[in-house]
Design a protein around this motif. Structure first.
Motif: not given
Length: 329
Positions: A244-246, A282-290, A308-311
């Motif tokens: 998801n995006l959020a 949405f990915v604040a910590d890419q190494p943790a998600l990887a 692109a509208d940020g929603s």
């Protein structure tokens, strides 16, 4: 009635989920292939779907309707039917809140069940194929199970005087809007009959996409149906998980992207995933998600897949480009 998709137009792809998340995925995947099947959760118990489910004992039609609308053609016929399917009555009478598509689907189920010599499950699938044919849908929509399901969840923190206490919450609509922290979900019945056509589609697929959507009530529930889970384990398809995006208020409030993967692994510890798709914003910590993706056996693909509208909505065009790449292997 035969499946309404073409037999030689792209890879065979199955998308699993429910509601707006599955509709977004199907809207993207229809640009990748015409051999597309949406497998839809059938646990909704609120709104128009809940009323029809309670009154007629049928599968809740709402998420099935949204999936069909997402597959409508791009011509005037398809766009018009998509709008009609999604039209919701507003009045002070008994029809208030009902979507036209829900009534159409249930009417077909009733009519076909009256004529059928086999089980009602056959009329469920046949009815959806009839609607797909009427709409000129670019793909097929199937229920994940042959019977309506009830979701139960173990939720922590519902009682402010006992923040660590865990209670059982029943029903998809109640779980979706809980103010507590969802720890796990289960289905009743616990061993429901999977839709045979859905199992067959997964086993014969070139690619399977799980998510996005309400994580506990639309995504993880597919992994709790034994026959579907077995097919997902054994298929030779490339398995793609779309995040998801959020976080979702209620179900996944406060969840990090990696937490989404952790709860999936807890519900289906043996399931292997090939690719996890996440939006870069949405990915604040890419190494943790990887690292969390690697625990599932998956490669992490981070891309711009949001509007692109940020929603917090997936852009079908952007998502389609990513799907075309990751599903090709």
């Amino acid at each position: 009635m035969s499946a309404p998709y073409a037999e030689s137009a792209g890879p065979k792809i199955v998308a699993l989920g429910g509601g707006h998340g599955l509709a977004a995925s199907l809207s993207a995947l229809r640009q990748v292939t015409e051999r597309l099947t949406g497998v839809v959760t059938v646990a909704d118990d609120g709104g128009s779907s809940g009323r029809l489910r309670s009154e007629f004992g049928v599968l809740p039609p709402g998420d099935l309707r949204k999936a069909l609308a997402a597959l409508c053609g791009d011509d005037e016929w398809g766009r018009t039917w998509a709008e009609v399917l999604q039209h919701r009555f507003t009045s002070d009478g008994d029809l208030a809140g009902h979507a036209v598509g829900n009534l159409l689907i249930v009417a077909l189920w009733e009519r076909l069940a009256e004529r059928a010599t086999g089980p009602l499950a056959d009329s469920h699938v046949a009815g959806l194929d009839w609607v797909a044919s009427l709409l000129g849908a670019r793909g097929r929509v199937l229920p994940m199970c042959s019977v309506p399901l009830e979701i139960t969840a173990q939720v922590e923190g519902l009682d402010p005087t006992d923040p660590a206490g865990v209670r059982t919450v029943r029903g998809q609509s109640e779980v979706a809007r809980t103010t507590g922290r969802v720890r796990s979900v289960a289905l009743e019945p616990s061993d429901p009959p999977a839709c045979p056509e859905a199992v067959e589609a997964i086993r014969g697929a070139d690619g399977v996409v799980l998510g996005p959507g309400s994580w506990f009530t639309s995504v993880l529930v597919h992994l709790l149906v034994p026959e579907l889970a077995k097919a997902l384990h054994e298929t030779r398809a490339r398995r793609v998980l779309t995040l998801n995006l959020a976080p979702q208020a209620g179900e996944t409030r406060g969840f990090s992207p990696e937490r989404h993967l952790e709860v999936l692994a807890a519900h289906a510890p043996d399931l292997r995933i090939d690719v996890v798709v996440a939006d870069d914003a949405f990915v604040a910590d890419q190494p943790a998600l990887a690292a969390a993706a690697a625990q599932l056996g998956a490669e992490l693909v981070v891309a711009d897949v949001a509007w692109a509208d940020g929603s917090p909505r997936h852009d079908p065009q952007r998502l389609a480009r990513v799907y075309a790449k990751v599903l090709s292997g």
